[in-house]
Design an enzyme around this catalytic site. Sequence first.
Site, PDB file in Angstrom:
ATOM      1  N   SER A  31     -12.407  44.743  42.421  1.00 48.95           N
ATOM      2  CA  SER A  31     -11.735  45.649  41.159  1.00 48.95           C
ATOM      3  C   SER A  31     -10.711  46.724  41.745  1.00 48.95           C
ATOM      4  CB  SER A  31     -12.880  46.224  40.413  1.00 48.95           C
ATOM      5  OG  SER A  31     -13.687  45.449  39.846  1.00 48.95           O
ATOM      6  N   HIS A  62      -8.612  40.680  36.060  1.00 46.54           N
ATOM      7  CA  HIS A  62      -8.726  39.869  37.420  1.00 46.54           C
ATOM      8  C   HIS A  62      -7.607  38.755  37.098  1.00 46.54           C
ATOM      9  CE1 HIS A  62     -12.565  41.360  39.266  1.00 46.54           C
ATOM     10  NE2 HIS A  62     -12.525  41.800  38.307  1.00 46.54           N
ATOM     11  N   HIS A  84     -17.191  35.103  40.237  1.00 49.79           N
ATOM     12  CA  HIS A  84     -18.793  35.856  40.158  1.00 49.79           C
ATOM     13  C   HIS A  84     -19.558  34.982  39.713  1.00 49.79           C
ATOM     14  CE1 HIS A  84     -15.686  39.282  39.725  1.00 49.79           C
ATOM     15  NE2 HIS A  84     -16.433  40.028  40.534  1.00 49.79           N
ATOM     16  N   TYR A  86     -22.120  35.705  38.075  1.00 53.15           N
ATOM     17  CA  TYR A  86     -22.519  36.134  36.655  1.00 53.15           C
ATOM     18  C   TYR A  86     -21.898  35.315  35.442  1.00 53.15           C
ATOM     19  CZ  TYR A  86     -18.929  39.661  36.880  1.00 53.15           C
ATOM     20  OH  TYR A  86     -17.740  40.294  37.275  1.00 53.15           O
ATOM     21  N   GLU A  87     -20.593  34.877  35.937  1.00 57.12           N
ATOM     22  CA  GLU A  87     -19.614  33.855  34.897  1.00 57.12           C
ATOM     23  C   GLU A  87     -20.372  32.707  34.677  1.00 57.12           C
ATOM     24  OE1 GLU A  87     -15.395  34.542  35.803  1.00 57.12           O
ATOM     25  OE2 GLU A  87     -16.059  35.419  37.881  1.00 57.12           O
ATOM     26  N   ALA A 114     -15.892  46.573  44.394  1.00 57.72           N
ATOM     27  CA  ALA A 114     -16.103  47.987  43.871  1.00 57.72           C
ATOM     28  C   ALA A 114     -17.956  47.854  43.762  1.00 57.72           C
ATOM     29  CB  ALA A 114     -16.048  48.041  42.371  1.00 57.72           C
ATOM     30  N   MET A 212     -22.068  43.008  42.495  1.00 53.37           N
ATOM     31  CA  MET A 212     -22.194  41.851  42.039  1.00 53.37           C
ATOM     32  C   MET A 212     -21.439  40.695  42.704  1.00 53.37           C
ATOM     33  SD  MET A 212     -22.097  43.019  38.088  1.00 53.37           S
ATOM     34  CE  MET A 212     -22.859  44.448  37.535  1.00 53.37           C
ATOM     35  N   SER A 213     -20.910  40.684  43.891  1.00 55.69           N
ATOM     36  CA  SER A 213     -20.116  39.886  44.578  1.00 55.69           C
ATOM     37  C   SER A 213     -20.257  40.046  45.978  1.00 55.69           C
ATOM     38  CB  SER A 213     -18.487  40.114  44.212  1.00 55.69           C
ATOM     39  OG  SER A 213     -18.402  41.381  44.991  1.00 55.69           O
ATOM     40  N   ASN A 236     -19.168  54.424  41.642  1.00 56.98           N
ATOM     41  CA  ASN A 236     -20.074  55.064  40.950  1.00 56.98           C
ATOM     42  C   ASN A 236     -21.267  55.371  41.491  1.00 56.98           C
ATOM     43  OD1 ASN A 236     -19.905  52.184  40.151  1.00 56.98           O
ATOM     44  ND2 ASN A 236     -22.059  52.951  39.542  1.00 56.98           N
ATOM     45  N   HIS A 248     -18.082  49.798  32.772  1.00 60.71           N
ATOM     46  CA  HIS A 248     -16.961  49.228  33.598  1.00 60.71           C
ATOM     47  C   HIS A 248     -15.675  49.997  33.785  1.00 60.71           C
ATOM     48  CE1 HIS A 248     -14.906  46.012  35.611  1.00 60.71           C
ATOM     49  NE2 HIS A 248     -13.928  45.819  34.852  1.00 60.71           N
TER      50      HIS A 248
HETATM   51  N1  HPA Z   1     -23.819  47.881  40.295  1.00 60.35           N
HETATM   52  C1  HPA Z   1     -23.463  46.844  40.654  1.00 60.35           C
HETATM   53  N2  HPA Z   1     -22.083  46.670  40.404  1.00 60.35           N
HETATM   54  C2  HPA Z   1     -21.297  47.388  40.588  1.00 60.35           C
HETATM   55  C3  HPA Z   1     -21.861  48.732  40.223  1.00 60.35           C
HETATM   56  C4  HPA Z   1     -22.981  49.120  40.315  1.00 60.35           C
HETATM   57  O1  HPA Z   1     -23.457  50.146  40.049  1.00 60.35           O
HETATM   58  N3  HPA Z   1     -20.553  49.368  40.447  1.00 60.35           N
HETATM   59  C5  HPA Z   1     -19.699  48.729  40.626  1.00 60.35           C
HETATM   60  N4  HPA Z   1     -19.968  47.528  40.882  1.00 60.35           N
END
Ligand code: HPA
Length: 273
Positions: A31, A62, A84, A86-87, A114, A212-213, A236, A248
């Site tokens: 990201s 993306h 990903h 989750y897709e 990210a 998540m990757s 974050n 997001h």
């Molecule tokens: N959790 C999972 N995936 C993420 C996060 C998070 O806090 N921030 C960016 N990708």
Amino acid sequence: MSSVYEKLQGCLKSVREVTDFQPEIALILGSGLGDYADEIQIEQTVEYTQIEGFPTSTVAGHKGRFVFGYVNDVPVVIMQGRVHYYEGYPMTDVVLPARLMGLLGAKKLILTNAAGGVNPDFKPGDFMMITDHITTGIPSPLIGPNLEELGVRFPDMSEVYNRECCSIIKKEAEKLGIGLQEGVYAQLTGPAYETPAEIRMCRTWGADAVGMSTACEAMAAHHMGIRVCGISCITNMAAGLSSQQLDHKEVQETADRVAVQFKQLISAIVSAI
Ligand code: HPA
């Protein structure tokens, strides 16, 4: 030949019908970094939709293509938009692009993402060099018949993130005056952000960042002998570590805010590695 390997060979053939470019280094952009690929010296692009059987990314923002070209004279292939878990794709499809870039000739793989900060000393906007990972929360991409053509059934995972590459990353960050945290990345499935309890679990496990990757791609690439390194952008603080709710938009905003520095660092690493 296993069906996973057959599919991989089919994808390789599709790409080779378009280009015979020989990359040395592969990059997967997370990201906020997606437009890095637009800024390099582009020789050829291949849309994922041009590749038969290739999983196509669905996340807004993306792109979905391979970019072949040069970063300071180094031949690279960049995955602009990753796949990903989750897709809804099987894990073997999620790591197919990493494997494909290996078969295209890349000897090294630079992963970016990210991530949420789990280490309370981190703050949004920090960069974290990945020193190790935890994949306990996801299915292994190596489950199923072993792809003997790529690697062994029971691969060692004691140094997934190549030590030499890591020391180069540290040196390059220092030269650029870019602060660099180090730590362990835990991959969970998403797409929901974690609960505070899950984040406490990740911390207890030894994680410094969560996402998540990446870790599945690192595992598959390491399995086939590619030298792997990775950098997370801490966009974050993970759930429960700040009073803010996660969304997001915040992830995207932080990633965008530090994108210029992130790109500088990536270019320096590609040249030095
Ligand atoms: N959790 C999972 N995936 C993420 C996060 C998070 O806090 N921030 C960016 N990708």
